[in-house]
Design an enzyme around this catalytic site. Structure first.
Site, PDB file in Angstrom:
ATOM      1  N   ASP A   1       1.292  -1.382   0.278  1.00 33.36           N
ATOM      2  CA  ASP A   1       0.017  -0.535   0.226  1.00 33.36           C
ATOM      3  C   ASP A   1       1.143   1.516  -0.484  1.00 33.36           C
ATOM      4  O   ASP A   1       1.803   1.112   0.864  1.00 33.36           O
ATOM      5  CB  ASP A   1      -1.134  -0.044   1.496  1.00 33.36           C
ATOM      6  CG  ASP A   1      -1.569   0.712   1.488  1.00 33.36           C
ATOM      7  OD1 ASP A   1      -1.731   1.910   0.226  1.00 33.36           O
ATOM      8  OD2 ASP A   1      -2.606   0.993   2.388  1.00 33.36           O
ATOM      9  N   HIS A   2       0.959   1.988  -1.018  1.00 32.02           N
ATOM     10  CA  HIS A   2       1.719   2.783  -1.473  1.00 32.02           C
ATOM     11  C   HIS A   2       0.108   4.579  -0.538  1.00 32.02           C
ATOM     12  O   HIS A   2       1.302   5.367  -0.808  1.00 32.02           O
ATOM     13  CB  HIS A   2       1.726   3.420  -2.947  1.00 32.02           C
ATOM     14  CG  HIS A   2       3.438   4.658  -2.925  1.00 32.02           C
ATOM     15  ND1 HIS A   2       3.047   5.733  -3.371  1.00 32.02           N
ATOM     16  CD2 HIS A   2       4.418   4.292  -2.701  1.00 32.02           C
ATOM     17  CE1 HIS A   2       3.315   6.230  -3.114  1.00 32.02           C
ATOM     18  NE2 HIS A   2       5.171   5.766  -2.622  1.00 32.02           N
ATOM     19  N   SER A   3      -0.755   4.557  -0.228  1.00 33.34           N
ATOM     20  CA  SER A   3      -1.225   5.566   0.390  1.00 33.34           C
ATOM     21  C   SER A   3      -0.638   5.633   1.223  1.00 33.34           C
ATOM     22  O   SER A   3       0.177   5.477   2.379  1.00 33.34           O
ATOM     23  CB  SER A   3      -2.550   5.154   0.522  1.00 33.34           C
ATOM     24  OG  SER A   3      -2.320   3.797   1.393  1.00 33.34           O
TER      25      SER A   3
END
Length: 356
Positions: free
Chosen positions: A297-299
């Protein structure tokens, strides 16, 4: 009758009557929305496997909903909102596109001094929106034929927060950007816009803040009269955004989702009055809600442990980004907090030594 005709013409032209705004998944103007692009392989079906599924949230959605289609479609909230950027008659608009990982090489010798920050400002004479996101190489420059989603951003999770603001708020937004020092890769600020927003001209030309301060907190009020709190730090701040400023400012312990696959990772911090805990696993509610690890998850978002704050931004927790500009946009209304708080499935416990 005249009002009805105005709304009809606005719908046919793809834009709202009056100020430019964010657009929701149903094609309607909205005050704000959040899109959470899911990691690849987080569900069944071809779109899930290819990393094009997303969840959608706005003030009236009743929580997270499945996106109306793939994230690369111009029919969804992100594509609809950015559509004016790519139309041929965009002469009455101004825009600033910035990304520390731009769609094409920037030509700059060293971008590490620029802020770790990604976003879009798109406005007309009456207002517009600020889109804060975590997506590398996005969006395409205005010279592109149409909206598209980068192939390189399919694998991992991403967050995008769009907020509609009246024209007057873009001076304060520009002020915040002089702290974060973004890498601008495309822009248009002609005529009246340049005279009205000299601060945005400074952002475009790459002039960082020079008032001796290393951080700035301002209140921004949306077109729908919703208050958002913008936190922006410069590279001179020299500390973690979350433990060094945000948690004490909000007087709340925080659970932070960020991209952990970086050198100098900062572990959960329980040394102060407020704890800052690294999220390690995210889970959407429901029997078919996807569950995924932070390594997928790059959020970048955080949520107050006991409410009512939730924030979406563009900064990670690592040693390097203590010395880069960046920020986050926070709000304390229940709709946002109640949507994000249940997403936290597990956090890293305190006690791990920090890397140097």
């Amino acid at each position: 009758m005249a009002a009805l005709l105005s709304l009809l013409l606005a719908a046919l032209s793809g834009g709202p009557a009056g100020a430019l705004t964010c657009y929701g998944d149903a094609g309607q103007p909205v005050d704000w929305f959040v899109v959470y692009k899911l990691p690849a392989n987080s569900g069944a079906g071809e779109e899930a496997q290819s990393g094009l599924l997303y969840k959608y949230l706005d003030a009236d959605s009743g929580g997270w909903r499945d996106g109306v289609g793939p994230i690369d479609s111009s029919a969804g909230a992100v594509g609809r909102s950015l559509w004016p950027l790519y139309r041929s008659n965009a002469s009455q608009l101004a825009f600033v596109l910035y990304n520390d990982q731009p769609p094409k090489p920037s030509g700059a010798r060293d971008t590490s001094s620029r802020g770790h920050t990604k976003g879009v400002l798109l406005l007309d004479q009456d207002g517009g929106f600020w889109l804060i996101h975590s997506v590398p190489r996005f969006p395409p420059p205005a010279s592109s034929a149409a909206y598209s989603w980068p192939q390189t951003a399919r694998r991992y999770g991403q967050t995008l927060l769009c907020v509609s603001f009246p024209s007057a708020e873009f001076t304060k937004i520009g002020q915040q950007l002089t702290y974060t020092y973004p890498l601008v890769y495309d822009h248009k600020l002609d005529g009246d816009f340049a005279q009205k927003f000299p601060i945005l001209e400074a952002v475009i030309e790459g002039h960082p803040v020079h008032n001796g301060s290393c951080k700035s907190h301002v209140t921004l009020v949306s077109q729908g009269k919703t208050a958002f709190q913008s936190f922006a730090k410069s590279r001179k701040f020299g500390d973690d955004l979350y433990s060094g400023w945000l948690a004490p400012a909000l007087a709340s312990s925080l659970q932070v989702q960020f991209w952990p696959n970086t050198p100098g990772l900062l572990h959960s911090n329980c040394s102060g009055a407020q704890q800052v805990l690294d999220v390690t696993q995210t889970a959407f509610p429901g029997p078919t809600g996807p569950t995924f690890n932070s390594t997928e998850d790059h959020s970048k978002w955080c949520v107050a442990v006991n409410g009512p704050w939730a924030c979406v931004g563009d900064m990670n927790r690592n040693v390097g980004e203590q010395h880069r500009g960046g920020g986050t946009l926070c709000a304390q209304f229940p709709t946002l907090w109640k949507a994000f708080k249940p997403l936290v499935k597990t956090c890293e416990p305190c006690g791990k030594p920090h890397r140097t």
